[in-house]
Design an enzyme around this catalytic site. Structure first.
Site, short mmCIF file in Angstrom:
data_model
loop_
_atom_site.label_atom_id
_atom_site.label_comp_id
_atom_site.label_asym_id
_atom_site.label_seq_id
_atom_site.Cartn_x
_atom_site.Cartn_y
_atom_site.Cartn_z
N PHE A 11 0.75 -1.11 0.01
CA PHE A 11 -0.13 -0.13 0.14
C PHE A 11 0.95 1.16 -0.03
CE2 PHE A 11 -2.18 2.78 3.39
CZ PHE A 11 -2.71 3.46 2.34
N GLN A 75 5.27 -7.03 9.28
CA GLN A 75 3.97 -7.60 9.70
C GLN A 75 3.21 -6.57 10.51
OE1 GLN A 75 0.68 -8.95 11.38
NE2 GLN A 75 2.12 -8.75 13.20
N TYR A 142 3.32 -6.28 18.18
CA TYR A 142 3.70 -5.59 17.39
C TYR A 142 4.41 -4.27 17.42
CZ TYR A 142 2.82 -2.22 13.48
OH TYR A 142 3.26 -1.20 12.47
N LYS A 146 8.31 -3.14 16.70
CA LYS A 146 9.03 -1.87 15.90
C LYS A 146 9.81 -0.94 16.79
CE LYS A 146 6.59 -1.82 11.98
NZ LYS A 146 7.39 -1.55 10.79
N ARG A 209 -7.91 7.70 16.79
CA ARG A 209 -6.67 7.48 16.10
C ARG A 209 -6.65 8.93 15.44
NH1 ARG A 209 -6.85 3.87 18.95
NH2 ARG A 209 -6.93 1.49 18.68
N ARG A 266 -10.33 -5.30 20.94
CA ARG A 266 -9.43 -5.95 20.51
C ARG A 266 -8.29 -5.89 21.60
NH1 ARG A 266 -9.66 -5.43 13.93
NH2 ARG A 266 -9.31 -3.43 14.50
#
Length: 309
Positions: A11, A75, A142, A146, A209, A266
């Site tokens: 993307f 990922q 995640y 990073k 966000r 989540r």
């Protein structure tokens, strides 16, 4: 310059490759196509398929001897990182180190530009908008992977071996983001609305966000190449948007009213996220140009053309 772009079929990466090719650089794209699309790769770029966490990545750097490496292959799924942290670390940490080892073997590169994350690194920040010097406390593997990558790059920079720039992105959206990807709520919801399905909101929708349009992100990536600046920069808008407000905005742009389906929040995702962008403005001369409404309209128009083809 001779530039290697990992994740260049994806993307953000494919948009970056277009910009670099247009600027006259010699670009090589390295991508395993697990989430990228070969058709998105600029025909004037050289394409190599391979696994960034495998030996092929190191061999490519040694053979190509690039002036600059843009590392966007990653990922990106927070939920996958929670369920399988080993797979997450393999791609995000080992993948970085394969490239670093290749760069060190050729005596280094002029610049290593890394695609990082804002919200996932800062976690549940209590300073909003959050600046780059806020203590990192990731809530997911995640975010941790990073941050680990940034620490590796910083260590090599401090020893004078590898100059780097890390760009911590907000929630990037725009054309070419797959509707099947759970990483981009804007594109996921466009696909749902177009199909007459109800969008899913995880949690109460009051989580926030910092949504930033892909063209603005690509400008930041290119400026990181041109400017003599190093270190870490937030790349967002400095504006906080709730998920509920985002859906209302998308309904207004598309003219499609839809009641969301609310599901459980989540694990590993932060409640609020918005990035301070003063540092990027001061050092890189970068600010976002598109408002969220304008970016959504452009994204919806692109998907409408894609669906009609």
């Amino acid at each position: 310059m001779k530039i290697l772009v990992t994740g260049g079929a994806g993307f953000i990466g494919s948009h970056l490759v277009d910009a670099l090719v247009a600027a006259g650089h010699r670009v090589t794209v390295f991508d395993d196509l697990s989430t990228g699309d070969r058709s998105q790769v600029n025909p004037r770029a050289h394409f190599v398929r391979g696994d960034v966490a495998g030996p092929a990545a190191e061999r490519l750097v040694k053979r190509l001897k690039p002036d600059v490496i843009y590392h966007l292959a990653a990922q990106k799924d927070v939920r996958l990182s929670v369920n399988d942290p080993v797979a997450d670390a393999r791609t995000n940490v080992l993948g970085l180190l394969m490239l670093v080892r290749g760069a060190l073997a050729i005596g280094g590169v002029k610049r290593f530009i890394f695609s990082s994350t804002g919200g996932a690194i800062y976690g549940g920040a209590d300073v909003l908008p959050t600046p780059e010097n806020y203590p990192a406390r990731p809530l997911s593997p995640y975010g941790a992977s990073k941050l680990a990558s940034e620490l590796y790059l910083s260590a090599y920079r401090l020893t004078g071996l590898l100059p780097f720039v890390s760009l911590r992105f907000g929630n990037v959206y725009g054309p070419r983001q797959s509707p099947q990807s759970e990483a981009g709520v804007v594109t996921v919801w466009i696909g749902k609305l177009a199909a007459g399905k109800r969008p899913t909101v995880y949690g109460d929708g009051k989580q926030t966000r910092d949504f930033v349009y892909v063209a603005d992100v690509v400008r930041a990536l290119v400026l990181a190449l041109r400017k003599g600046a190093y270190g870490t920069f937030n790349i967002g808008t400095g504006k906080e948007t709730t998920v509920n407000a985002l859906l209302r905005m998308m309904s207004a742009v598309t003219g499609i009213e839809s009641r969301p389906v609310y599901a459980s929040a989540r694990p590993g995702e932060e409640r609020r996220s918005v990035l301070a962008i003063n540092h990027a403005a001061r050092v890189l001369g970068w600010k976002p140009r598109l408002s969220l409404e304008q970016g959504i309209a452009k994204t919806v128009a692109w998907h409408a053309r894609s669906f009609s083809q």
